[in-house]
Design a protein around this motif. Structure first.
Motif, PDB file in Angstrom:
ATOM      1  N   THR A  49       0.838  -1.198   0.000  1.00 60.94           N
ATOM      2  CA  THR A  49       0.000   0.000   0.000  1.00 60.94           C
ATOM      3  C   THR A  49       0.868   1.241   0.000  1.00 60.94           C
ATOM      4  O   THR A  49       2.042   1.203   0.374  1.00 60.94           O
ATOM      5  N   PRO A 111      -5.078   1.550  -2.815  1.00 68.60           N
ATOM      6  CA  PRO A 111      -5.769   0.972  -1.648  1.00 68.60           C
ATOM      7  C   PRO A 111      -5.223   1.526  -0.328  1.00 68.60           C
ATOM      8  O   PRO A 111      -4.063   1.932  -0.230  1.00 68.60           O
ATOM      9  N   ALA A 125     -12.634   1.252   8.149  1.00 64.49           N
ATOM     10  CA  ALA A 125     -12.384   0.551   6.888  1.00 64.49           C
ATOM     11  C   ALA A 125     -13.687   0.209   6.181  1.00 64.49           C
ATOM     12  O   ALA A 125     -13.809   0.366   4.961  1.00 64.49           O
ATOM     13  N   ALA A 126     -14.673  -0.238   6.932  1.00 67.69           N
ATOM     14  CA  ALA A 126     -15.956  -0.610   6.325  1.00 67.69           C
ATOM     15  C   ALA A 126     -16.635   0.601   5.696  1.00 67.69           C
ATOM     16  O   ALA A 126     -17.192   0.515   4.590  1.00 67.69           O
ATOM     17  N   THR A 129     -14.823   1.587   2.489  1.00 66.03           N
ATOM     18  CA  THR A 129     -15.096   0.611   1.443  1.00 66.03           C
ATOM     19  C   THR A 129     -16.506   0.800   0.886  1.00 66.03           C
ATOM     20  O   THR A 129     -16.722   0.752  -0.340  1.00 66.03           O
ATOM     21  N   GLU A 130     -17.466   1.030   1.776  1.00 63.70           N
ATOM     22  CA  GLU A 130     -18.837   1.274   1.336  1.00 63.70           C
ATOM     23  C   GLU A 130     -18.942   2.515   0.455  1.00 63.70           C
ATOM     24  O   GLU A 130     -19.812   2.609  -0.409  1.00 63.70           O
ATOM     25  N   LEU A 133     -13.996   3.254  -1.820  1.00 62.67           N
ATOM     26  CA  LEU A 133     -12.550   3.116  -1.728  1.00 62.67           C
ATOM     27  C   LEU A 133     -12.200   1.693  -1.280  1.00 62.67           C
ATOM     28  O   LEU A 133     -13.028   0.993  -0.708  1.00 62.67           O
ATOM     29  N   ARG A 134     -10.973   1.295  -1.536  1.00 63.78           N
ATOM     30  CA  ARG A 134     -10.514  -0.020  -1.088  1.00 63.78           C
ATOM     31  C   ARG A 134      -9.725   0.154   0.202  1.00 63.78           C
ATOM     32  O   ARG A 134      -8.660   0.767   0.207  1.00 63.78           O
ATOM     33  N   CYS A 135     -10.249  -0.385   1.297  1.00 65.59           N
ATOM     34  CA  CYS A 135      -9.587  -0.257   2.591  1.00 65.59           C
ATOM     35  C   CYS A 135      -9.739  -1.553   3.367  1.00 65.59           C
ATOM     36  O   CYS A 135     -10.851  -2.042   3.561  1.00 65.59           O
ATOM     37  N   THR A 136      -8.623  -2.105   3.779  1.00 67.28           N
ATOM     38  CA  THR A 136      -8.621  -3.296   4.616  1.00 67.28           C
ATOM     39  C   THR A 136      -8.067  -2.950   5.990  1.00 67.28           C
ATOM     40  O   THR A 136      -7.355  -1.949   6.152  1.00 67.28           O
TER      41      THR A 136
END
Length: 232
Positions: A49, A111, A125-126, A129-130, A133-136
């Motif tokens: 990342t 990400p 993160a959720a 992402t919603e 964006l891409r987030c883990t």
């Protein structure tokens, strides 16, 4: 006699905060260090990342060196910790809500990785992402509960006023299970923390206007001075 300062924040942050309160107060305080949690690093694999999300300075301590990575930080203290480790930083100067809004306002293309504890709030993160964006999330540390020391139990059963700046719902647990005959004065970093103490009916229950260490220090000192009869 001055009130006793109770610190349930994990070490070393609890010790550092007590030192800043003592300096701002102007003379020596009795401090009971009673961290509710012990920070225990967890093994993890760091995803590839360019953008890291931090919701605490504690997470920065468990993160790899920045080496020019961008860090999206919940507040100034977290951003300063990230800068010291080589990250280029953005600071939301607020809470998880402000942090999510900051990231969404700039929408980085690569990400994101939220480096956090096993127990966390805000669903950062959720929510990112919603929003597309891409987030883990990487769990980099655990917060292990600690027993209440005898020194705090004795103080709670005494008569000297106790002033407790409380930085999180998790660190509040070091006080919620006790019975107090001593007057308890709570300075809460957020409404979520304050809500936990309402059933206890403490002598004082205040919530800072901005959730950072500087505002917590200033309100804690104001409470201490008020109890000493030297409020300004």
């Amino acid at each position: 006699m001055d009130a006793i300062l109770i610190m349930t924040r994990p070490a070393p942050a609890g010790t550092d905060f007590a030192d800043t309160v003592t300096v701002a107060y102007g003379h020596t305080l009795t401090v009971i260090q009673s961290p509710a949690l012990r920070i225990e690093p967890l093994p993890y694999a760091m995803p590839d990342t360019r953008n890291v999300v931090f919701t605490s300075a504690r997470a920065v301590e468990q993160a790899p060196p920045g080496d020019g990575l961008t860090a999206w930080c919940v507040g100034r203290a977290t951003a300063e910790a990230a800068e010291a480790r080589g990250y280029a930083t953005y600071s939301a100067d607020g809470d998880a809500e402000s942090l999510v809004a900051l990231v969404l306002s700039r929408r980085p293309h690569s990400p994101l990785v939220h480096i956090a504890g096993r127990h966390r709030r805000g669903a950062v993160a959720a929510r990112l992402t919603e929003a597309g964006l891409r987030c883990t999330t990487v769990e980099a540390y655990d917060q292990v509960p600690l027993p209440v020391p005898e020194e705090l139990q004795l103080a709670a059963a005494g008569s000297i006023p106790l002033v407790a700046p409380v930085f999180s719902p998790r660190s509040a647990q070091g006080l919620l299970g006790l019975s107090f005959t001593a007057p308890l004065h709570v300075v809460a970093i957020s409404p979520a923390v304050a809500t936990l103490f309402r059933p206890m009916k403490p002598a004082t229950l205040l919530t800072v206007g901005h959730p950072d260490a500087d505002h917590m220090r200033d309100m804690t000192v104001a409470v201490l001075r008020g109890l000493a009869g030297t409020g300004e």
